[in-house]
Design an enzyme around this catalytic site. Structure first.
Site, PDB file in Angstrom:
ATOM      1  N   ASN A 170      31.478  51.104  70.253  1.00 15.21           N
ATOM      2  CA  ASN A 170      32.930  51.046  70.440  1.00 15.21           C
ATOM      3  C   ASN A 170      33.624  52.386  70.195  1.00 15.21           C
ATOM      4  OD1 ASN A 170      32.501  50.880  67.687  1.00 15.21           O
ATOM      5  ND2 ASN A 170      34.060  49.328  67.316  1.00 15.21           N
ATOM      6  N   SER A 247      27.484  45.405  62.982  1.00 14.34           N
ATOM      7  CA  SER A 247      27.796  44.056  62.489  1.00 14.34           C
ATOM      8  C   SER A 247      27.216  43.818  61.089  1.00 14.34           C
ATOM      9  CB  SER A 247      27.230  43.012  63.444  1.00 14.34           C
ATOM     10  OG  SER A 247      25.825  42.971  63.328  1.00 14.34           O
ATOM     11  N   GLU A 268      29.119  50.301  57.098  1.00 15.68           N
ATOM     12  CA  GLU A 268      30.472  50.042  57.595  1.00 15.68           C
ATOM     13  C   GLU A 268      30.333  48.880  58.570  1.00 15.68           C
ATOM     14  OE1 GLU A 268      33.216  49.591  59.753  1.00 15.68           O
ATOM     15  OE2 GLU A 268      33.121  51.610  60.590  1.00 15.68           O
ATOM     16  N   CYS A 302      36.409  47.389  64.538  1.00 20.16           N
ATOM     17  CA  CYS A 302      36.177  46.597  63.320  1.00 20.16           C
ATOM     18  C   CYS A 302      37.455  46.418  62.515  1.00 20.16           C
ATOM     19  CB  CYS A 302      35.173  47.291  62.414  1.00 20.16           C
ATOM     20  SG  CYS A 302      33.624  47.603  63.195  1.00 20.16           S
ATOM     21  N   GLU A 475      33.694  56.616  54.481  1.00 18.92           N
ATOM     22  CA  GLU A 475      33.489  57.692  55.447  1.00 18.92           C
ATOM     23  C   GLU A 475      34.789  58.471  55.625  1.00 18.92           C
ATOM     24  OE1 GLU A 475      31.626  55.435  58.865  1.00 18.92           O
ATOM     25  OE2 GLU A 475      30.010  56.793  58.324  1.00 18.92           O
TER      26      GLU A 475
HETATM   27  C1  SIN Z   1      35.083  50.851  63.967  1.00 16.93           C
HETATM   28  O1  SIN Z   1      35.583  49.993  64.658  1.00 16.93           O
HETATM   29  O2  SIN Z   1      33.947  50.712  63.528  1.00 16.93           O
HETATM   30  C2  SIN Z   1      35.774  52.142  63.613  1.00 16.93           C
HETATM   31  C3  SIN Z   1      37.226  52.120  63.854  1.00 16.93           C
HETATM   32  C4  SIN Z   1      37.918  53.403  63.504  1.00 16.93           C
HETATM   33  O3  SIN Z   1      37.314  54.352  63.001  1.00 16.93           O
HETATM   34  O4  SIN Z   1      39.115  53.471  63.723  1.00 16.93           O
END
Ligand code: SIN
Length: 501
Positions: A170, A247, A268, A302, A475
Site C-alpha cells: 500500500n 497484517s 507495524e 493501516c 518508525e
Molecule cells: C500503513 O498503512 O502501513 C502506513 C501508513 C502511513 O505511513 O501513513
C-alpha cells in the site's frame, strides 16, 4: 526556451512511459542485478488488469547470498562515521527528488493510487531519507554516574546487525525508506523483501541507492514467494532484526519464526482506527479530516479511520456534509488528471469491502452513497458512506477500502469505551474544540498515534507504531532509529587517585 510540460499536464500515456522506464525486472543481491532461477512472478497494473512486468522469484540459495553479503558488508558499514553514512543518504534523497515524478508514475502503475497522491508518497518517502540522513551524525551515547566512586560508566549505541525488512504494497516507496533509511542511519545492512504486488518501486529506489554510493551488500532487494523468502530471512542467525509492516496475522507468524534466533522485532501491524466527532467539533474540519484520512489510498492504509463515531445531536448535519463530499469524489484511472480514487489492489480486496457492506446492511445499517462496484468495472469501487448497523465488525476487521461507516454515540465515556473496544490500537482520531476534552480523550484512547482535529498524522517526525495487536516498535521520528540500535555499556575503573577520595 520552451519548458517541458509540468507532469500534472502530461497525458496519462506520457506518465505511464515515465513510470515504466524505471521498471527493473531483476532483484538486487550483493550489488548485482540477478534474474533469479525460479519462475518469475507476474506483477499487474491494478487499474487496467494488465501485466506490468515480471519480478524474479529468487530461490532460497539466492536469498541466502543476499543475507551472507549483508553480514559481510556489516562491519565496514557500521564502523563508518555516522555522518559519512548520512552523506550517502543525502545523495540518495537528492536522486529520489530528481526522479520523483517518474517514481510517482511507477507507484500509480503498480499500486493504482492516483498520480498526485503517489507524488505525495514519494515526498513522504524521501522525508524519511533526509530525516535519518540528518540523524546519522548524532547517535551519541551517555556518560552514566556510577553508584561507586571507583567507576565511570559509558554507554554506546551500536547497530544491531544485518536487518531483514518486509514491506507492504500500500506504500511501495514510503515503507521501504522508513525502514531502510533508519537502518542505514544506525549502521545496519538491509535485506529487503518488497510485496510481490509492488516490487518495482522498491527496486527503482534501490537502484538510486546504489547510485548514491550505498556499498555492495549493504542493501539487497530480494523478490519472490512470501513463504520461501520469509523463511530464509526469519530463520537465518545472521539476520539480527526483522522489521515488518503488514497484517497482524502474518506478523504473529513472523514473530514466532524469529523466536528461535531471538531477533529484535519491529511490527507495524493492522489497525481498526476509531474516529470520534464530538458535538462541539467544527464540522467542516471534521469532514475534511475524514476525507483526508479515510480516502487516502482508496482507504487502503493501516491508519485509515475504520469506524466513525459521531455525537447524536450533530449526526444528521455531519452525515449530510460527508455524504455530499464522498459522492463527489472522482474515481478513475490513476494517471488521469483530477482522479482522487483509483482501483483497489486485487479482486480479494473488493470481495472484502462488499462483505463489510453486506454485513452492515444485515445488522440494520444503510448505504447513504456508493455501496457497490463502480461502473468503470475491474477493481474500481464506489466511495461509500454507511450509517448505523453493528460497529463491532469494524472494530474487529480492517475494511481496507473506500467505505466510511458512521455510528452515533451519546456521551464521552461511551465514545471512549466503544473506540477502545478493539484488539487493535494503531491510530485513533478525535474532533473537538474543547482542549481539555482533546487531552482527556486523547490520553484515554488505546492507540499509538492520535490525530486531534486532523485526519493526517503521517510525517517523518511523528513516531509511527501501535499498541495491542497493532504491534510494537516505532518508525520515523527521533525514536525510529532506536529499533536498529543496541546499547553497549563500558565500566571504567578510575584507578588509585579516585579511590583515595
Ligand atoms: C500503513 O498503512 O502501513 C502506513 C501508513 C502511513 O505511513 O501513513
Amino acid at each position: 526556451m520552451a519548458q517541458p510540460p509540468a507532469p500534472e499536464t502530461l497525458a496519462p500515456k506520457a506518465l505511464a512511459k515515465m513510470g515504466a522506464d524505471l521498471i527493473v525486472e531483476q532483484a538486487l543481491v550483493d550489488g548485482r542485478w540477478i534474474s533469479g532461477t525460479g519462475k518469475p512472478i507476474t506483477v499487474e497494473n491494478p487499474a487496467e488488469e494488465t501485466v506490468l512486468g515480471q519480478a524474479p522469484r529468487l530461490s532460497g540459495a539466492e536469498v541466502d547470498t543476499a543475507i551472507t553479503a549483508a553480514a559481510r558488508a556489516f562491519p565496514d558499514w557500521a564502523a563508518r562515521k555516522g555522518q559519512a553514512r548520512g552523506d550517502i543518504l543525502f545523495r540518495w534523497a537528492a536522486l529520489v527528488e530528481a526522479h520523483e515524478e517518474s517514481l510517482a508514475a511507477l507507484i500509480s502503475l503498480e499500486n493504482g493510487k492516483p498520480w498526485k497522491e503517489a507524488l505525495g508518497e514519494v515526498r513522504y518517502a524521501n522525508a524519511f531519507i533526509t530525516w535519518f540522513a540528518g540523524l546519522a551524525g548524532r547517535l551519541d551515547g551517555r556518560t552514566i554516574e556510577s553508584p561507586s566512586n571507583e567507576h565511570l560508566i559509558l554507554s554506546f549505541r551500536e547497530p544491531v546487525g544485518p536487518v531483514a525488512a518486509i514491506t507492504p504494497w500500500n506504500f511501495p516507496a514510503a515503507m521501504v525508506t522508513r525502514k531502510a533509511a533508519a537502518a542505514f542511519c544506525a549502521g545496519c545492512t538491509v535485506v529487503l523483501k518488497p510485496a510481490s504486488a509492488t516490487p518495482f518501486t522498491a527496486l527503482a529506489l534501490a537502484k538510486l541507492a546504489l547510485e548514491a554510493g550505498v556499498p555492495d551488500g549493504v542493501f539487497s532487494v530480494v523478490t519472490g514467494a512470501n513463504n520461501e523468502v520469509g523463511a530464509r530471512l526469519t530463520g537465518s542467525p545472521l539476520i539480527r532484526k526483522l522489521s515488518f509492516t503488514g497484517s497482524t496475522e502474518v506478523g504473529r507468524k513472523l514473530a514466532a519464526d524469529c523466536a528461535p534466533t531471538l531477533k529484535r522485532l519491529s511490527m507495524e501491524l493492522g489497525g481498526a482506527a476509531p474516529l470520534i466527532v464530538f458535538e462541539d467539533a467544527d464540522l467542516d474540519t471534521a469532514v475534511d479530516g475524514v476525507m483526508a484520512g479515510k480516502f487516502r489510498a482508496a482507504g487502503q492504509t493501516c491508519i485509515c479511520p475504520n469506524r466513525l463515531y459521531v455525537q447524536a445531536p450533530i449526526l444528521d448535519a455531519f452525515l449530510e456534509r460527508l455524504t455530499a463530499r464522498v459522492a463527489a469524489l472522482k474515481v478513475g484511472h490513476p494517471l488521469e488528471a483530477g482522479v482522487e480514487i483509483g482501483p483497489l489492489i486485487d479482486p480479494k480486496a473488493l470481495d472484502k469491502v462488499e462483505d463489510h457492506i453486506a454485513r452492515t446492511l444485515d445488522s440494520g445499517g444503510q448505504v447513504l452513497t456508493g455501496g457497490g462496484r463502480h461502473d468503470l468495472g475491474g477493481r474500481f469501487f464506489q466511495p461509500t458512506v454507511l450509517a448505523g448497523g453493528d460497529d463491532r465488525l469494524f472494530a474487529a476487521e480492517e475494511t481496507f477500502g473506500p467505505v466510511a461507516p458512521v455510528f452515533s454515540f451519546k456521551t464521552e465515556d461511551e465514545a471512549l469505551s466503544r473506540a477502545n473496544a478493539s484488539d487493535f490500537g494503531l491510530a485513533a482520531y478525535l474532533f473537538t474544540t474543547d482542549q481539555g476534552r482533546a487531552l482527556r480523550v486523547g490520553r484515554g484512547l488505546e492507540a499509538g498515534i492520535i490525530g486531534v482535529n486532523t485526519g493526517l498524522v503521517s510525517n517523518a517526525a511523528n513516531p509511527f507504531g501501535g499498541v495491542k495487536q497493532s504491534g510494537y516498535g516505532r518508525e520515523g521520528s527521533v525514536y525510529g532509529v532506536d529499533d536498529y540500535l543496541q546499547i553497549k555499556s563500558m565500566t571504567l575503573a578510575l584507578g588509585q587517585a579516585a579511590r583515595d577520595d
